[in-house]
Scaffold this motif. Structure first.
Motif, mmCIF file in Angstrom:
data_model
loop_
_atom_site.group_PDB
_atom_site.id
_atom_site.type_symbol
_atom_site.label_atom_id
_atom_site.label_comp_id
_atom_site.label_asym_id
_atom_site.label_seq_id
_atom_site.Cartn_x
_atom_site.Cartn_y
_atom_site.Cartn_z
ATOM 1 N N MET A 1 12.499 47.393 29.430
ATOM 2 C CA MET A 1 12.088 48.389 28.442
ATOM 3 C C MET A 1 13.285 49.241 28.058
ATOM 4 O O MET A 1 13.916 49.866 28.917
ATOM 5 N N LYS A 2 13.641 49.244 26.751
ATOM 6 C CA LYS A 2 14.777 50.057 26.320
ATOM 7 C C LYS A 2 14.634 50.407 24.843
ATOM 8 O O LYS A 2 13.997 49.687 24.067
ATOM 9 N N LEU A 3 15.252 51.514 24.468
ATOM 10 C CA LEU A 3 15.264 51.935 23.076
ATOM 11 C C LEU A 3 16.284 51.117 22.298
ATOM 12 O O LEU A 3 17.342 50.762 22.817
ATOM 13 N N GLN A 4 15.948 50.830 21.036
ATOM 14 C CA GLN A 4 16.876 50.120 20.159
ATOM 15 C C GLN A 4 16.873 50.788 18.796
ATOM 16 O O GLN A 4 15.875 51.365 18.368
ATOM 17 N N GLN A 5 17.993 50.676 18.125
ATOM 18 C CA GLN A 5 18.066 51.207 16.771
ATOM 19 C C GLN A 5 17.229 50.307 15.843
ATOM 20 O O GLN A 5 17.303 49.079 15.925
ATOM 21 N N ALA A 6 16.445 50.920 14.993
ATOM 22 C CA ALA A 6 15.602 50.154 14.074
ATOM 23 C C ALA A 6 16.453 49.405 13.069
ATOM 24 O O ALA A 6 17.432 49.938 12.541
ATOM 25 N N LYS A 7 16.086 48.151 12.833
ATOM 26 C CA LYS A 7 16.791 47.324 11.856
ATOM 27 C C LYS A 7 15.762 46.694 10.922
ATOM 28 O O LYS A 7 14.691 46.292 11.341
ATOM 29 N N ARG A 8 16.125 46.621 9.664
ATOM 30 C CA ARG A 8 15.239 46.025 8.655
ATOM 31 C C ARG A 8 15.515 44.533 8.568
ATOM 32 O O ARG A 8 16.624 44.115 8.286
ATOM 33 N N HIS A 9 14.492 43.705 8.859
ATOM 34 C CA HIS A 9 14.616 42.267 8.758
ATOM 35 C C HIS A 9 13.808 41.763 7.568
ATOM 36 O O HIS A 9 12.818 42.374 7.170
ATOM 37 N N LYS A 247 21.727 36.396 24.704
ATOM 38 C CA LYS A 247 20.675 37.333 25.109
ATOM 39 C C LYS A 247 20.777 38.621 24.296
ATOM 40 O O LYS A 247 19.758 39.199 23.898
ATOM 41 N N HIS A 248 21.996 39.050 24.036
ATOM 42 C CA HIS A 248 22.199 40.262 23.239
ATOM 43 C C HIS A 248 21.638 40.078 21.821
ATOM 44 O O HIS A 248 20.989 40.981 21.280
ATOM 45 N N ILE A 249 21.872 38.912 21.224
ATOM 46 C CA ILE A 249 21.356 38.626 19.882
ATOM 47 C C ILE A 249 19.832 38.635 19.891
ATOM 48 O O ILE A 249 19.187 39.201 19.002
ATOM 49 N N TYR A 250 19.255 38.011 20.907
ATOM 50 C CA TYR A 250 17.792 37.933 21.015
ATOM 51 C C TYR A 250 17.176 39.323 21.155
ATOM 52 O O TYR A 250 16.181 39.646 20.492
ATOM 53 N N ASP A 251 17.781 40.163 21.987
ATOM 54 C CA ASP A 251 17.272 41.525 22.189
ATOM 55 C C ASP A 251 17.447 42.383 20.934
ATOM 56 O O ASP A 251 16.599 43.205 20.603
ATOM 57 N N LYS A 252 18.557 42.155 20.245
ATOM 58 C CA LYS A 252 18.885 42.963 19.061
ATOM 59 C C LYS A 252 17.874 42.754 17.933
ATOM 60 O O LYS A 252 17.546 43.690 17.200
ATOM 61 N N HIS A 253 17.374 41.546 17.820
ATOM 62 C CA HIS A 253 16.449 41.224 16.723
ATOM 63 C C HIS A 253 15.018 41.102 17.260
ATOM 64 O O HIS A 253 14.346 40.085 17.089
ATOM 65 N N SER A 254 14.550 42.162 17.891
ATOM 66 C CA SER A 254 13.256 42.126 18.579
ATOM 67 C C SER A 254 12.078 41.882 17.643
ATOM 68 O O SER A 254 11.079 41.287 18.032
ATOM 69 N N SER A 255 12.174 42.330 16.395
ATOM 70 C CA SER A 255 11.032 42.209 15.482
ATOM 71 C C SER A 255 10.810 40.782 14.989
ATOM 72 O O SER A 255 9.756 40.476 14.427
ATOM 73 N N VAL A 256 11.791 39.892 15.189
ATOM 74 C CA VAL A 256 11.633 38.500 14.746
ATOM 75 C C VAL A 256 11.821 37.523 15.909
ATOM 76 O O VAL A 256 12.142 36.363 15.711
ATOM 77 N N GLN A 257 11.591 38.008 17.124
ATOM 78 C CA GLN A 257 11.832 37.163 18.293
ATOM 79 C C GLN A 257 10.966 35.907 18.300
ATOM 80 O O GLN A 257 11.419 34.846 18.748
ATOM 81 N N SER A 258 9.748 36.008 17.814
ATOM 82 C CA SER A 258 8.875 34.831 17.800
ATOM 83 C C SER A 258 9.435 33.735 16.895
ATOM 84 O O SER A 258 9.214 32.542 17.136
#
Length: 297
Positions: A1-9, A247-258
């Motif tokens: 569980m961690k905070l991330q900066q919001a990114k628009r995908h 792993k960093h890329i996967y975590d960074k784009h959390s809103s499109v992980q599926s």
């Protein structure tokens, strides 16, 4: 569980069109879809309305999949999967989702045949949810239409007399579906005037009633294409040279992980195979060096 900066995908649209019979749901959905694709051949419509989708074939060469009873969630899912299997399809119109709920073989029918008890929903609900998930997880833009009917209740007035109260038009599908949508349009009359009842894009909020057409779709696809695209993320994954970076890329784009999970796993396998190959090569080289050292001595 961690905070991330919001990114628009970039996203795929989940649109709803509701209205009474004859208000132009199918026609409006087709025009909207054309605005998204600018190519009729990239549109597929799943027709549960007795061939009504083909009435507008003069518009262009869109694709039709006729779906007849039984209208089970599984048959709808199969129809969606069939459309997705065609590489050319970008927009799927499900016309309408009402039959999955109230049609022959639909959820209400299944519940009734099971006995109509509250406990029977434990069997029906997961099947219905699988249908909703098929819409939400589709790799295409999805437009759904739903019929409306007048909602009534029986109430007592101040004199204790029972009277019928009209509550307006209500969607004929399971309550709560609109919460899943990007935008939900309601066609309010036979003049095809529409208003927005839910709008995550902000494009139509507090705007006067209007007629849905191709320009509506163009506005929506422009909104969808803002931000980082899946293609850009895919290239990031392909260029990744370590599992830590992956792993960093996967975590960074959390809103499109599926959507990127399979790509990430495939690249992980490639990196692990490359690592094992380098280890094997090193093991081959080291014995040769040892042997040479023995000869020199």
């Amino acid at each position: 569980m961690k905070l991330q900066q919001a990114k628009r995908h970039q996203v795929k649209l989940r649109l709803g069109l509701s209205g009474a019979s004859g208000f132009g749901k199918s026609y409006s959905a087709l025009l909207l879809a054309y605005g998204i694709t600018n190519d009729w051949s990239k549109i597929a419509i799943i027709d549960t309305e007795n061939g009504s989708a083909s009435l507008y074939s003069h518009l262009g060469d869109y694709n039709v999949l006729s779906l007849e009873a039984p209208y089970s969630p599984e048959r709808y899912i199969e129809a969606i999967n069939t459309c997705e299997a065609s590489e050319n399809i970008e927009v799927i119109i499900v016309d309408s989702i009402t039959m999955e709920w109230s049609g022959s073989g639909g959820c209400l029918d299944m519940h009734s045949k099971l006995g109509g008890r509250f406990a029977d929903w434990s069997i029906v609900t997961p099947r219905h949810q699988s249908f909703i998930d098929a819409i939400l997880k589709s790799n295409c833009h999805v437009v759904t239409t739903v019929r409306k009917k007048m909602d009534y209740s029986m109430d007592r007035d101040s004199n204790g007399k029972t009277k019928v109260i009209k509550h307006g038009l209500k969607d004929i599908t399971r309550e709560g579906f609109s919460y899943e949508l990007t935008v939900d349009f309601e066609i309010i009359n036979d003049k095809h005037l529409a208003k927005v009842s839910k709008d995550r894009t902000g494009l139509f909020t507090n705007k006067p009633e209007f007629i849905i057409n191709a320009s509506t779709g163009k506005k929506l696809i422009a909104w969808c294409n803002e931000g980082i695209s899946i293609e850009q993320i895919t290239q990031e994954i392909k260029n990744c040279s370590s599992i830590i970076d992956l792993k960093h890329i996967y975590d960074k784009h959390s809103s499109v992980q599926s959507e990127i999970k399979s790509l990430v796993l495939r690249r992980k396998e490639e990196l692990e195979a490359l690592k094992n190959q380098l280890i094997d090569q090193k093991e081959i080289v080291n014995p040769i060096k040892t042997e040479n050292n023995g000869i020199d001595s």
